[in-house]
Design an enzyme around this catalytic site. Structure first.
Site, PDB file in Angstrom:
ATOM      1  N   GLY A 168       0.837  -1.187   0.000  1.00  0.00           N
ATOM      2  CA  GLY A 168       0.000   0.000   0.000  1.00  0.00           C
ATOM      3  C   GLY A 168       0.873   1.239   0.000  1.00  0.00           C
ATOM      4  O   GLY A 168       2.054   1.087  -0.093  1.00  0.00           O
ATOM      5  N   SER A 169       0.564   2.565   0.166  1.00  0.00           N
ATOM      6  CA  SER A 169      -0.574   3.010  -0.541  1.00  0.00           C
ATOM      7  C   SER A 169      -0.642   4.531  -0.701  1.00  0.00           C
ATOM      8  O   SER A 169      -0.963   4.966  -1.752  1.00  0.00           O
ATOM      9  CB  SER A 169      -1.765   2.409   0.158  1.00  0.00           C
ATOM     10  OG  SER A 169      -2.916   2.808  -0.201  1.00  0.00           O
TER      11      SER A 169
END
Length: 202
Positions: A168-169
């Site tokens: 992620g992110s």
């Protein structure tokens, strides 16, 4: 004598994630070569995702904290926030936008919603006070672990590694108060490189 090929530079903890599919692939060779290849592919994908290439910071300016696309440029009181959304194909090692001394590193638990939406303001995050500026690493829908590398009191150089997000992110930089929106050198949708692209200068 054959040349030794060095292992790729990767973020700390990478092999912990990759070893499970790697180990599982060995017995699968006897059961199903297809599944064994699948396991090896997953391990290779994890290593590739956590790659950590060298970067060459410019001599001046506030640099991007992450690879990806600029998703936010906005004023927040007397400060300006620039956010970078990291796609699955981007390098996820994050870097210091400016030289400075780490004030504190604060973890806030939260949800794991898509990092490109407004709802991501409720997501898990780690805020790193880098001195004049502030970096916030935000988990996304797939991200489950934020790994800060720095602690309070450490001195940072521009472009130095400060952490990574596994799967992620988003990474935000809150610029020093002396910068305003006119000092931002990137726009929403623009691709940037951590530690190299200048996002603001005065």
């Amino acid at each position: 004598m054959s040349e030794v090929v060095p292992l790729p530079a990767v973020a700390p903890g990478t092999w912990r994630y990759a070893r499970i599919p790697l180990i599982c692939s060995l017995p699968l060779v006897l059961v199903s070569p297809f599944l064994a290849v699948g396991g090896l592919s997953v391990a290779a994908g994890i290593v590739w995702f956590h790659r950590d290439p060298k970067r060459s910071p410019p001599p001046a300016g506030v640099v991007a904290p992450a690879d990806g696309r600029v998703s936010i440029v906005r004023a927040e009181g007397d400060r300006v926030r620039v956010a970078v959304f990291m796609n699955v194909t981007d390098v996820h090692v994050n870097r210091a936008p400016m030289a400075g001394t780490v004030g504190d590193v604060e973890h806030t638990p939260g949800k794991h919603l898509p990092a490109f939406t407004k709802e991501s303001e409720r997501n898990e995050r780690v805020r790193i006070d880098c001195g004049e500026c502030e970096v916030t690493l935000i988990a996304g829908a797939v991200a489950r672990r934020i790994h800060p590398y720095v602690e309070s009191g450490e001195d940072l150089e521009r472009g130095e590694r400060i952490g990574h997000i596994s799967f992620g992110s988003r990474a935000d930089v809150l610029l020093p108060a002396r910068f305003d929106v006119e000092d931002v050198r990137v726009e929403v949708g623009q691709r940037v490189r951590a530690g190299e692209t200048v996002v603001a200068s005065s």
